[in-house]
Each structure stands twice: as C-alpha cells, then as structure tokens.
Design a protein around this motif. Structure first.
Motif, short mmCIF file in Angstrom:
data_model
loop_
_atom_site.label_atom_id
_atom_site.label_comp_id
_atom_site.label_asym_id
_atom_site.label_seq_id
_atom_site.Cartn_x
_atom_site.Cartn_y
_atom_site.Cartn_z
N UNK A 162 0.82 -1.21 0.00
CA UNK A 162 0.00 0.00 0.00
C UNK A 162 0.85 1.26 0.00
N UNK A 163 0.30 2.33 -0.55
CA UNK A 163 0.93 3.66 -0.66
C UNK A 163 1.91 3.79 -1.83
N UNK A 164 2.09 2.72 -2.58
CA UNK A 164 3.09 2.75 -3.66
C UNK A 164 2.51 2.20 -4.97
N UNK A 165 1.29 2.54 -5.32
CA UNK A 165 0.66 1.93 -6.50
C UNK A 165 1.48 2.18 -7.76
N UNK A 166 1.98 3.42 -7.94
CA UNK A 166 2.75 3.74 -9.15
C UNK A 166 4.07 2.95 -9.17
N UNK A 167 4.75 2.94 -8.04
CA UNK A 167 6.03 2.21 -7.94
C UNK A 167 5.80 0.70 -8.17
N UNK A 168 4.77 0.16 -7.50
CA UNK A 168 4.48 -1.28 -7.65
C UNK A 168 4.21 -1.62 -9.12
N UNK A 169 3.42 -0.76 -9.77
CA UNK A 169 3.07 -1.01 -11.18
C UNK A 169 4.32 -0.94 -12.06
N UNK A 170 5.20 0.02 -11.77
CA UNK A 170 6.41 0.14 -12.60
C UNK A 170 7.30 -1.08 -12.43
N UNK A 171 7.40 -1.58 -11.21
CA UNK A 171 8.29 -2.72 -10.96
C UNK A 171 7.70 -4.03 -11.49
N UNK A 172 6.37 -4.15 -11.47
CA UNK A 172 5.72 -5.33 -12.06
C UNK A 172 5.91 -5.32 -13.58
N UNK A 173 5.76 -4.14 -14.18
CA UNK A 173 5.94 -4.04 -15.63
C UNK A 173 7.37 -4.40 -16.04
N UNK A 174 8.33 -4.05 -15.19
CA UNK A 174 9.72 -4.39 -15.49
C UNK A 174 9.93 -5.92 -15.55
#
Ligand code: NAD
Length: 246
Positions: A145-157
């Motif tokens: 939680x609190x890191x939706x953009x970061x989580x999405x970027x790292x999953x896409x990587x």
C-alpha cells in the motif's frame, strides 16, 4: 574470478545506494565500469571515491533523447557493452491511492519503466553477447500500500525482462532482481525511526539488506557462473515475502 575481468559494465543510478555499491563491486572484480546518473553532484562524488570508474555521464534516463545523447558520449569510451545493470529508479510514498496525481504517476513510470526501456534499447544495439539485469523489487510481486505507481512500474519491469530474455536469447541473458528492503538513502529518507523498526520486525532476518549484499548477487548473476540463467526474477529479501506465496 568469475569472468568479469575487463567486461564493460554500465550501471544506471550508479551514484548512490545499490547502484554505487554495484559499481564498487564490479570495479573490484576487474570490470570496466561506466555510470549514468541524473544527480551530477552525487556522480562527481562517486567518481572521486571510485577513481577506477571509466566514465560517468549525467543524464536523466526518463528523457529518451538525453539517453541517446549519453550513449553517443559513452561510445567514445565503450564501443560495446557486455553488462547492463539497469538500476536507476525512484519511489514516492503516497498518502493513499486516491491522492496520486497524473503528474506523480508519470514521473515514477517515466523513470522506472520508460527509462529502463530507453537504456536497455540503446544497450542491446551495442551488445553482441551479454547480460541485462533490470532492477525490479518485491513491490513488483505483491501489493504494498501507498506505492501503487512504484508497484506497477516494478511489475511491468518483470514482464519487460521476460520478453527481452525470450527475444534476445541465446546471445543476451536478461534477468530481473527483486530486492526487499535495502538500507539506502532512498529508503532511509522515507522512514521515521518507528517505521524503520517496523520494517525490520517484518523481516525474518531482522534487518534491511546492505547495498553490498545486493551488489554481490548482481555480480554473480552477471558472471559466467550464472551462464544458464535467463528469463527469471530473483528475490533477495531476508525472507520478507516467504510468509506469503509469491
Ligand atoms: P537511491 O536513491 O539511493 O539511488 C538511486 C540512484 O538513481 C540515485 O543516484 C539517483 O540520482 C538515480 N536516479 C534516479 N532517477 C534517475 C533518472 N531519472 N535518471 C538517472 N538517474 C536517476 O536508491 P536505491 O535504494 O539504491 O535504489 C536503486 C534501485 O533499486 C531503484 O530502482 C529501486 O527502485 C530499487 N530497489 C530499492 C530497494 C530499497 O529498499 N532501497 C528495494 C527494491 C528495489
């Protein structure tokens, strides 16, 4: 050693934290290392502290034209690249998903995902045989939680890494690394003392990783000892995610 001597290595985000420890590690292994980082002062300091570094370029990896220009500068020193540690990244803690603005979203995705693509794309044009390691995170594997953009970027990587691995084999190995909590300036800046302790309590090994511990694993993955490894991601997190099935 493990076949890293004289390899030409590019480390993005090499002026701080995990990237800087990685630069140090590869230099110790006898590699020729170049750094891309947007922070010119931190880069200058790193070049003074690790004088063996072959080249440092100040560049914002989220700007594709600046990345192309940085590679032209690098070409003068490294006509080809053997290993890319695609590590530059940022994270921002948001109060909640509801508070993330489009501009904030773009900044994180432009750096962590688009920047990694721009650098990988220019690198593979200069790589006959070699290794690309993309710096993902355990945040790419689960909901923090609190890191939706970061989580999405790292999953896409992770998806990018798998696809690159399949398309670029057998000449180029592509791996993603998923560190858990690592004690770096980026990470420490986000904590109160209480938060820091809470994170440690949640890690079976009871502490954050030292950047040097991540750098050692990166050196292994980039070396000939890992020559049959491609297309996978590796978690290095002191056991933090072992509690959940990832
Ligand atoms: P850090 O802030 O200490 O270092 C990041 C470096 O990247 C800095 O030198 C910064 O100037 C550079 N950078 C940032 N944006 C850039 C851009 N647009 N262009 C060029 N350079 C840029 O961070 P760190 O903790 O060492 O993180 C390094 C990588 O590891 C990041 O991708 C991060 O997401 C990932 N990671 C960190 C942790 C952790 O706990 N610290 C955990 C998992 C993954």
């Amino acid at each position: 050693m493990r076949g890293l001597t004289d390899k030409r290595v590019l480390v993005t985000g090499g002026a701080s934290g995990i990237g800087q420890a990685t630069v140090q590690r590869f230099v110790e292994e006898g590699a020729a290392v170049a750094i891309f980082d947007r922070d010119s002062r931190a880069l200058e300091k790193t070049l003074a502290e690790i004088p063996q570094v072959a080249k440092g370029v100040t560049v914002d990896v989220s700007d594709d034209r600046a990345v192309a220009e940085a590679f032209r500068e690098l070409d003068e020193v490294f006509p080809a690249i053997d290993i890319l540690i695609n590590n530059a990244g940022i994270s921002v803690r948001h109060e909640s998903f509801r508070s993330i603005t489009p501009a904030q979203w773009r900044q994180v995705l432009n750096t962590n995902l688009n920047g990694a693509f721009y650098v990988a794309s220019e690198t593979v044009r200069r790589m006959d045989h070699g290794v690309v390691i993309n710096q993902s995170s355990i945040n790419g594997l689960a909901a923090f939680p609190h890191y939706a953009d970061y989580n999405a970027s790292k999953a896409a990587l992770l998806a990018l890494s798998r696809t690159m691995a399949v398309e670029l084999a057998p000449q180029i190995r592509v791996i993603a690394l998923c560190p858990g909590a690592v004690l770096t300036p980026m990470q420490r800046a986000e904590y109160t003392d209480e938060m820091f302790q809470q994170v440690n309590d949640n890690i079976p090994l009871g502490r954050h990783a030292d950047p040097e511990e991540i750098a050692r694993f990166l050196a292994f993955l980039a070396s000939d000892d890992a020559r049959f490894i491609t297309g996978q991601h590796y978690i290095i997190d002191g056991g933090e995610t072992a509690r959940a099935a990832l």
